[in-house]
Design a protein around this motif. Structure first.
Motif, PDB file in Angstrom:
ATOM      1  N   ALA A  95       0.842  -1.193   0.000  1.00 27.47           N
ATOM      2  CA  ALA A  95       0.000   0.000   0.000  1.00 27.47           C
ATOM      3  C   ALA A  95       0.875   1.240   0.000  1.00 27.47           C
ATOM      4  CB  ALA A  95      -0.900   0.008   1.235  1.00 27.47           C
ATOM      5  N   THR A  96       0.411   2.225  -0.712  1.00 28.57           N
ATOM      6  CA  THR A  96       1.164   3.474  -0.794  1.00 28.57           C
ATOM      7  C   THR A  96       1.047   4.209   0.527  1.00 28.57           C
ATOM      8  OG1 THR A  96       0.632   3.605  -3.131  1.00 28.57           O
ATOM      9  CG2 THR A  96       1.439   5.625  -2.054  1.00 28.57           C
ATOM     10  N   SER A  97       2.153   4.492   1.152  1.00 34.06           N
ATOM     11  CA  SER A  97       2.160   5.176   2.439  1.00 34.06           C
ATOM     12  C   SER A  97       2.462   6.648   2.233  1.00 34.06           C
ATOM     13  CB  SER A  97       3.188   4.557   3.381  1.00 34.06           C
ATOM     14  OG  SER A  97       4.474   4.651   2.805  1.00 34.06           O
ATOM     15  N   ILE A  98       1.979   7.434   3.166  1.00 34.90           N
ATOM     16  CA  ILE A  98       2.213   8.873   3.110  1.00 34.90           C
ATOM     17  C   ILE A  98       3.609   9.159   3.634  1.00 34.90           C
ATOM     18  CG2 ILE A  98       1.439  11.123   3.970  1.00 34.90           C
ATOM     19  CD1 ILE A  98      -1.338   9.934   4.211  1.00 34.90           C
ATOM     20  N   PRO A  99       4.446   9.831   2.868  1.00 32.56           N
ATOM     21  CA  PRO A  99       5.813  10.103   3.346  1.00 32.56           C
ATOM     22  C   PRO A  99       5.777  11.000   4.562  1.00 32.56           C
ATOM     23  CG  PRO A  99       5.323  11.394   1.390  1.00 32.56           C
ATOM     24  CD  PRO A  99       4.172  10.449   1.570  1.00 32.56           C
ATOM     25  N   PRO A 100       6.765  10.873   5.447  1.00 33.64           N
ATOM     26  CA  PRO A 100       6.788  11.729   6.635  1.00 33.64           C
ATOM     27  C   PRO A 100       6.947  13.192   6.263  1.00 33.64           C
ATOM     28  CG  PRO A 100       8.859  10.568   6.382  1.00 33.64           C
ATOM     29  CD  PRO A 100       7.916   9.992   5.368  1.00 33.64           C
ATOM     30  N   LEU A 101       6.366  14.022   7.115  1.00 28.35           N
ATOM     31  CA  LEU A 101       6.435  15.449   6.866  1.00 28.35           C
ATOM     32  C   LEU A 101       7.862  15.943   7.014  1.00 28.35           C
ATOM     33  CD1 LEU A 101       3.323  16.663   8.867  1.00 28.35           C
ATOM     34  CD2 LEU A 101       3.517  16.446   6.395  1.00 28.35           C
ATOM     35  N   PRO A 102       8.262  16.894   6.215  1.00 28.72           N
ATOM     36  CA  PRO A 102       9.596  17.466   6.409  1.00 28.72           C
ATOM     37  C   PRO A 102       9.695  18.156   7.751  1.00 28.72           C
ATOM     38  CG  PRO A 102       8.317  18.749   4.823  1.00 28.72           C
ATOM     39  CD  PRO A 102       7.533  17.494   5.089  1.00 28.72           C
ATOM     40  N   ALA A 103      10.931  18.299   8.213  1.00 26.03           N
ATOM     41  CA  ALA A 103      11.136  18.850   9.553  1.00 26.03           C
ATOM     42  C   ALA A 103      10.594  20.262   9.676  1.00 26.03           C
ATOM     43  CB  ALA A 103      12.628  18.834   9.893  1.00 26.03           C
ATOM     44  N   SER A 104      10.631  21.016   8.587  1.00 27.63           N
ATOM     45  CA  SER A 104      10.189  22.407   8.648  1.00 27.63           C
ATOM     46  C   SER A 104       8.694  22.537   8.804  1.00 27.63           C
ATOM     47  CB  SER A 104      10.639  23.152   7.387  1.00 27.63           C
ATOM     48  OG  SER A 104      10.085  22.530   6.232  1.00 27.63           O
ATOM     49  N   ASP A 105       7.915  21.437   8.474  1.00 26.50           N
ATOM     50  CA  ASP A 105       6.471  21.512   8.573  1.00 26.50           C
ATOM     51  C   ASP A 105       5.954  20.934   9.879  1.00 26.50           C
ATOM     52  OD1 ASP A 105       6.392  22.643   6.107  1.00 26.50           O
ATOM     53  OD2 ASP A 105       6.038  20.767   5.026  1.00 26.50           O
ATOM     54  N   GLU A 106       6.817  20.448  10.766  1.00 19.47           N
ATOM     55  CA  GLU A 106       6.360  19.881  12.005  1.00 19.47           C
ATOM     56  C   GLU A 106       5.922  20.988  12.946  1.00 19.47           C
ATOM     57  OE1 GLU A 106       9.247  17.284  13.599  1.00 19.47           O
ATOM     58  OE2 GLU A 106       9.155  15.880  11.923  1.00 19.47           O
ATOM     59  N   ALA A 107       5.162  20.556  13.951  1.00 18.68           N
ATOM     60  CA  ALA A 107       4.597  21.526  14.884  1.00 18.68           C
ATOM     61  C   ALA A 107       5.697  22.224  15.664  1.00 18.68           C
ATOM     62  CB  ALA A 107       3.637  20.825  15.838  1.00 18.68           C
ATOM     63  N   GLU A 108       5.552  23.523  15.855  1.00 19.64           N
ATOM     64  CA  GLU A 108       6.513  24.296  16.609  1.00 19.64           C
ATOM     65  C   GLU A 108       6.097  24.344  18.068  1.00 19.64           C
ATOM     66  OE1 GLU A 108       7.889  27.490  13.176  1.00 19.64           O
ATOM     67  OE2 GLU A 108       6.345  28.011  14.638  1.00 19.64           O
ATOM     68  N   LEU A 109       7.043  24.752  18.881  1.00 22.56           N
ATOM     69  CA  LEU A 109       6.748  24.940  20.288  1.00 22.56           C
ATOM     70  C   LEU A 109       5.855  26.158  20.464  1.00 22.56           C
ATOM     71  CD1 LEU A 109      10.237  24.322  21.920  1.00 22.56           C
ATOM     72  CD2 LEU A 109       8.283  22.771  21.882  1.00 22.56           C
ATOM     73  N   HIS A 110       4.829  25.988  21.282  1.00 24.19           N
ATOM     74  CA  HIS A 110       3.928  27.090  21.604  1.00 24.19           C
ATOM     75  C   HIS A 110       3.595  27.026  23.085  1.00 24.19           C
ATOM     76  CE1 HIS A 110       2.829  28.957  17.700  1.00 24.19           C
ATOM     77  NE2 HIS A 110       3.185  27.768  17.216  1.00 24.19           N
ATOM     78  N   GLU A 111       3.352  28.183  23.678  1.00 24.68           N
ATOM     79  CA  GLU A 111       2.949  28.246  25.068  1.00 24.68           C
ATOM     80  C   GLU A 111       2.060  29.462  25.260  1.00 24.68           C
ATOM     81  OE1 GLU A 111       6.444  28.687  27.425  1.00 24.68           O
ATOM     82  OE2 GLU A 111       6.714  30.801  26.888  1.00 24.68           O
ATOM     83  N   ASP A 234       6.167  37.471  18.126  1.00 17.05           N
ATOM     84  CA  ASP A 234       5.106  36.596  18.618  1.00 17.05           C
ATOM     85  C   ASP A 234       5.600  35.891  19.878  1.00 17.05           C
ATOM     86  OD1 ASP A 234       3.009  34.918  19.072  1.00 17.05           O
ATOM     87  OD2 ASP A 234       2.983  34.007  17.079  1.00 17.05           O
ATOM     88  N   VAL A 235       5.067  36.304  21.031  1.00 19.31           N
ATOM     89  CA  VAL A 235       5.565  35.771  22.308  1.00 19.31           C
ATOM     90  C   VAL A 235       5.119  34.337  22.549  1.00 19.31           C
ATOM     91  CG1 VAL A 235       5.705  38.042  23.372  1.00 19.31           C
ATOM     92  CG2 VAL A 235       3.559  36.751  23.505  1.00 19.31           C
ATOM     93  N   SER A 236       4.180  33.810  21.730  1.00 22.98           N
ATOM     94  CA  SER A 236       3.742  32.423  21.910  1.00 22.98           C
ATOM     95  C   SER A 236       4.686  31.427  21.239  1.00 22.98           C
ATOM     96  CB  SER A 236       2.325  32.250  21.353  1.00 22.98           C
ATOM     97  OG  SER A 236       2.310  32.421  19.948  1.00 22.98           O
ATOM     98  N   ILE A 237       5.703  31.908  20.533  1.00 19.04           N
ATOM     99  CA  ILE A 237       6.699  31.033  19.894  1.00 19.04           C
ATOM    100  C   ILE A 237       8.015  31.191  20.643  1.00 19.04           C
ATOM    101  CG2 ILE A 237       7.852  30.407  17.742  1.00 19.04           C
ATOM    102  CD1 ILE A 237       5.633  31.723  16.211  1.00 19.04           C
ATOM    103  N   PRO A 238       8.252  30.368  21.658  1.00 15.14           N
ATOM    104  CA  PRO A 238       9.518  30.485  22.384  1.00 15.14           C
ATOM    105  C   PRO A 238      10.663  29.912  21.570  1.00 15.14           C
ATOM    106  CG  PRO A 238       8.252  28.642  23.224  1.00 15.14           C
ATOM    107  CD  PRO A 238       7.389  29.313  22.190  1.00 15.14           C
ATOM    108  N   SER A 239      11.805  30.556  21.615  1.00 21.41           N
ATOM    109  CA  SER A 239      12.962  30.064  20.868  1.00 21.41           C
ATOM    110  C   SER A 239      14.246  30.079  21.693  1.00 21.41           C
ATOM    111  CB  SER A 239      13.169  30.895  19.599  1.00 21.41           C
ATOM    112  OG  SER A 239      13.377  32.258  19.931  1.00 21.41           O
TER     113      SER A 239
END
Length: 311
Positions: A95-111, A234-239
């Motif tokens: 079965a054709t599987s969905i390739p993993p998302l690139p690292a840049s599209d993964e969820a970012e840290l938020h608070e 944007d203070v909700s994106i801690p870095s």
């Protein structure tokens, strides 16, 4: 004897079409069952492939006993039906599987920045202009009151953050920023009023200016791409998280002590010029020492984003 053989032959001749029809029905039943099992297994393997990317296989051992019994008899299939090869296993196309998302599209840290300790810290920053105004106007009683309230709120927001586990990256940035805003207000207004030596004020201002520029720089290099102006503020994106060095904590405490005594000194009935001068030299030394302690990345922790490498 001949009539009996003739009648038996006639019955056999009449029974042949019936037996052929039964075999055809059995063959179609086996084919339908095999195809249904094949489709069900392919659907389940597609689901598993989407989760772990495994290769599905289908074996006759997993089919029902009735299906395997009829399948092993190799029934005669009609010419218009595709034949199914007799094999011990059926290997469908993966079965054709969905390739993993690139690292840049993964969820970012938020608070969430909306916490009570952050609100108290922000209130300390807002109180700084009023504190400076009272010192410039010579109203040292009100200045002492605002300075005392600022010290209590500084202790209270730290206690609440530890007690209710409401620490945040924004709080780690706002708390030293509030201390710097308070210190800048006190140093500037007390130097303007002639109560603080100008060289010491310039030294404190220079150190704080250098730390502020470095904070903006570390925010820029640690912010996940795309680095836009909106995302930068944007203070909700801690870095990056600020972790003051030990000497910096000691220096801040000595500076606050010096500013507090200098603010209260006009209200005292006796002179404390000697102790103030000794404290001023001590603060000058710790200010230089704490400034050198921040060279490199000391006191700054760049947060690791999901799927990203630390800079």
């Amino acid at each position: 004897m001949a009539p009996a053989l003739y009648s038996r032959g006639s019955l056999l001749a009449m029974d042949l079409p019936y037996r052929h029809t039964v075999l055809q029905l059995r063959s179609q039943i086996v084919q339908v069952r095999i195809r249904s099992h094949h489709v069900a297994r392919q659907l389940s393997s597609r689901k598993s492939c989407l989760q772990i990317g495994s290769r599905p296989t289908l074996s006759l051992a997993t089919l029902s006993p009735i299906s395997t019994r009829y399948y092993s008899q190799k029934p005669v299939l009609p010419n218009d039906k595709p034949s199914i090869p007799a094999s011990s296993s059926i290997e469908p196309k993966p079965a054709t599987s969905i390739p993993p998302l690139p690292a840049s599209d993964e969820a970012e840290l938020h608070e969430s920045p909306y916490t009570l300790p952050n609100a108290l810290t922000l209130a300390r920053i807002i109180a700084c202009p009023f504190l400076g105004y009272t010192i410039v106007q010579g109203d040292f009683a009100w200045a002492t009151g605002i300075l005392f309230a600022s010290g209590v709120s500084d202790w209270l927001d730290g206690w609440l953050a530890r007690r209710y586990n409401s620490r945040s990256v924004l709080g780690s940035i706002l708390d030293p920023a509030a201390d710097k805003a308070l210190m800048t207000t006190l140093v500037g207004t007390l130097a303007w009023s002639g109560l603080l030596p100008l060289p010491l004020a310039i030294l404190i201002f220079g150190r704080d200016l250098g730390l502020s520029i470095s904070a903006f720089y570390f925010r820029f290099i640690s912010l996940p791409k795309p680095r836009t102006l909106k995302r930068y503020f944007d203070v909700s994106i801690p870095s990056a998280e600020v972790k003051p060095t030990q000497i910096s904590k000691i220096n801040t405490a000595l500076q606050l002590l010096l500013m507090g005594l200098t603010t209260v000194s006009p209200l005292l009935a006796y002179s404390i010029a000697g102790p103030l001068q000794a404290l001023q030299w001590t603060v000058a030394g710790t200010t230089i020492w704490s400034g050198f302690s921040y060279l490199g990345r000391s006191g700054v922790k760049i947060l690791k984003q999901p799927g990203k490498k630390l800079l």
